[in-house]
Write an enzyme that holds these catalytic residues in place. Structure first.
Site, PDB file in Angstrom:
ATOM      1  N   ASP A 175      24.265  64.721  57.492  1.00 30.53           N
ATOM      2  CA  ASP A 175      25.727  64.358  57.890  1.00 30.53           C
ATOM      3  C   ASP A 175      26.955  64.632  56.621  1.00 30.53           C
ATOM      4  OD1 ASP A 175      27.710  63.603  59.352  1.00 30.53           O
ATOM      5  OD2 ASP A 175      28.154  61.995  57.499  1.00 30.53           O
TER       6      ASP A 175
ATOM      7  N   ASP B 227      30.247  64.898  56.187  1.00 34.60           N
ATOM      8  CA  ASP B 227      32.026  63.505  55.596  1.00 34.60           C
ATOM      9  C   ASP B 227      31.378  62.293  55.255  1.00 34.60           C
ATOM     10  OD1 ASP B 227      33.803  65.788  56.274  1.00 34.60           O
ATOM     11  OD2 ASP B 227      33.285  64.831  58.605  1.00 34.60           O
TER      12      ASP B 227
ATOM     13  N   THR C 156      35.266  63.258  52.115  1.00 36.67           N
ATOM     14  CA  THR C 156      36.169  63.682  52.506  1.00 36.67           C
ATOM     15  C   THR C 156      37.449  62.890  53.624  1.00 36.67           C
ATOM     16  OG1 THR C 156      34.604  64.574  54.554  1.00 36.67           O
ATOM     17  CG2 THR C 156      36.184  66.600  52.954  1.00 36.67           C
TER      18      THR C 156
ATOM     19  N   GLY D 208      32.318  59.102  61.010  1.00 33.16           N
ATOM     20  CA  GLY D 208      31.434  59.334  61.924  1.00 33.16           C
ATOM     21  C   GLY D 208      32.660  59.290  63.355  1.00 33.16           C
TER      22      GLY D 208
ATOM     23  N   ARG E 273      37.611  63.347  66.228  1.00 31.73           N
ATOM     24  CA  ARG E 273      38.900  63.391  65.968  1.00 31.73           C
ATOM     25  C   ARG E 273      40.045  62.773  67.593  1.00 31.73           C
ATOM     26  NH1 ARG E 273      40.835  69.868  65.375  1.00 31.73           N
ATOM     27  NH2 ARG E 273      38.541  69.926  64.297  1.00 31.73           N
TER      28      ARG E 273
ATOM     29  N   SER F  90      31.985  66.860  62.434  1.00 31.84           N
ATOM     30  CA  SER F  90      33.088  67.739  62.852  1.00 31.84           C
ATOM     31  C   SER F  90      33.139  69.106  62.847  1.00 31.84           C
ATOM     32  CB  SER F  90      33.694  67.402  60.336  1.00 31.84           C
ATOM     33  OG  SER F  90      34.764  68.575  60.800  1.00 31.84           O
TER      34      SER F  90
ATOM     35  N   ASN G 188      35.332  70.860  61.539  1.00 31.70           N
ATOM     36  CA  ASN G 188      35.797  72.173  60.535  1.00 31.70           C
ATOM     37  C   ASN G 188      34.526  72.036  59.702  1.00 31.70           C
ATOM     38  OD1 ASN G 188      37.995  72.257  60.856  1.00 31.70           O
ATOM     39  ND2 ASN G 188      38.037  69.949  60.564  1.00 31.70           N
TER      40      ASN G 188
ATOM     41  N   GLU H 191      22.898  59.384  56.534  1.00 27.80           N
ATOM     42  CA  GLU H 191      24.390  58.797  57.160  1.00 27.80           C
ATOM     43  C   GLU H 191      25.608  58.274  56.248  1.00 27.80           C
ATOM     44  OE1 GLU H 191      26.297  59.323  58.869  1.00 27.80           O
ATOM     45  OE2 GLU H 191      25.745  60.513  60.566  1.00 27.80           O
ATOM     46  N   ASP H 192      26.516  58.188  56.067  1.00 29.28           N
ATOM     47  CA  ASP H 192      27.217  57.001  55.300  1.00 29.28           C
ATOM     48  C   ASP H 192      27.474  56.649  56.682  1.00 29.28           C
ATOM     49  OD1 ASP H 192      28.585  59.204  56.849  1.00 29.28           O
ATOM     50  OD2 ASP H 192      30.581  58.215  55.434  1.00 29.28           O
TER      51      ASP H 192
HETATM   52  C1  BG6 Z   1      33.390  62.837  60.777  1.00 33.72           C
HETATM   53  C2  BG6 Z   1      33.954  62.090  60.144  1.00 33.72           C
HETATM   54  O1  BG6 Z   1      32.451  63.192  60.027  1.00 33.72           O
HETATM   55  O2  BG6 Z   1      33.844  63.601  61.575  1.00 33.72           O
HETATM   56  C3  BG6 Z   1      35.488  61.924  60.490  1.00 33.72           C
HETATM   57  O3  BG6 Z   1      33.885  60.818  59.445  1.00 33.72           O
HETATM   58  C4  BG6 Z   1      36.464  62.836  61.847  1.00 33.72           C
HETATM   59  O4  BG6 Z   1      36.309  60.752  59.270  1.00 33.72           O
HETATM   60  C5  BG6 Z   1      35.331  63.675  62.581  1.00 33.72           C
HETATM   61  O5  BG6 Z   1      37.381  62.285  62.489  1.00 33.72           O
HETATM   62  C6  BG6 Z   1      35.977  64.671  63.504  1.00 33.72           C
HETATM   63  O6  BG6 Z   1      36.191  65.480  61.981  1.00 33.72           O
HETATM   64  P1  BG6 Z   1      36.882  66.930  62.269  1.00 33.72           P
HETATM   65  O7  BG6 Z   1      37.292  67.793  60.754  1.00 33.72           O
HETATM   66  O8  BG6 Z   1      36.857  67.981  64.083  1.00 33.72           O
HETATM   67  O9  BG6 Z   1      38.286  66.294  62.853  1.00 33.72           O
HETATM   68 MG    MG Z   2      30.081  60.604  57.632  1.00 32.12          MG
END
Ligand code: BG6
Ligand code: MG
Length: 232
Positions: free
Chosen positions: A9, A11, A17, A46, A49, A116, A118, A169-170
């Site tokens: 994973d 984040d 982050t 986890g 968005r 994510s 991103n 994983e966290d």
């Molecule tokens: C997860 C994070 O990895 O990604 C969440 O733990 C986050 O907090 C999710 O909302 C979606 O991320 P992003 O960067 O697409 O907004």
């Molecule tokens: Mg995570």
């Protein structure tokens, strides 16, 4: 040679982050008159968005039009990216690089499995992108964790059967996703939160080379009953 698939994973496992997600969500929640605490932020770990914004609206008892919803999500991401753009390799969590390099030295397969959207820019910012053979992120999945889709795609891209994969994983949702996929789940964080994981470490500094070697050799396996999990 033993070859396993190690799926990380992002984040909270590779980089911290969560603090940036918190700042961006807090600004957004406050802008629509909703309080937002660090405890609530924990519940968004986890979580995608879209689902995160839905939860914040529920907590604040707010409803939005679809256009407003989309605009707020874009605003949150813009704020989040302003923090991400300043990231560098100093924000890699302790001993993540040691573990990645050890796995590469042992010729293991490494993938990213993150919710994510991103993920790729973040890995580039911290100069870790080239360590991953496959990247699966929020752009590739239709079902969020705890659905196992993200990890099953990761295993497939690595060409390794799920039962020969390991997930770090966290989040509780991520641990559940790995368990459903019959993948060894390794929780990174608090035992009280991640007790469904097969093994739990506070962070990678606690994970010995010997433990990793035992995973590779198959000596360390999935626990048949998560409630009896040994915690290193
Ligand atoms: C997860 C994070 O990895 O990604 C969440 O733990 C986050 O907090 C999710 O909302 C979606 O991320 P992003 O960067 O697409 O907004
Ligand atoms: Mg995570």
């Amino acid at each position: 040679m033993h070859k396993k698939g190690f799926i990380f994973d992002l984040d909270g496992v590779i980089v911290d982050t969560a603090k940036y997600h918190f700042l961006a969500w807090k600004k957004l929640a406050n802008s629509i008159g909703v309080d937002f605490s660090e405890t609530q932020n924990e519940q968004l770990k986890g979580v995608s968005r879209v689902r995160s914004l839905e939860k914040i609206l529920q907590w604040g008892n707010k409803t939005l039009s679809e256009e407003e919803f989309i605009a707020l999500m874009a605003q949150k991401n813009e704020d989040y990216l302003s923090y991400i753009n300043k990231m560098d390799a100093s924000e890699i969590l302790p001993d993540v690089s040691r573990v990645l390099d050890f796995l590469i030295e042992k010729q293991q397969a490494i993938a990213l499995g993150s919710a994510s959207k991103n993920a790729t820019p973040i890995l580039k910012k911290v100069h870790l992108l080239e360590k991953f053979e496959a990247i699966v992120d929020g752009n590739d999945v239709s079902k969020a964790k705890p659905n196992p889709e993200v990890f099953l795609i990761g295993a497939k891209l690595l060409g390794i059967a799920p039962e020969d994969c390991i997930v770090f994983e966290d989040s509780v949702a991520g641990v559940q996703a790995a368990n459903t996929a019959n993948i060894i789940s390794i929780g990174i964080g608090e035992k009280s939160v991640l007790h469904e994981a097969d093994y739990i470490f506070k962070d990678f500094t606690e994970m010995s080379q010997e433990f990793i070697e035992q995973i590779i050799s198959g000596e360390i396996q999935k626990q048949s009953n998560s409630d009896l999990s040994i915690n290193n």
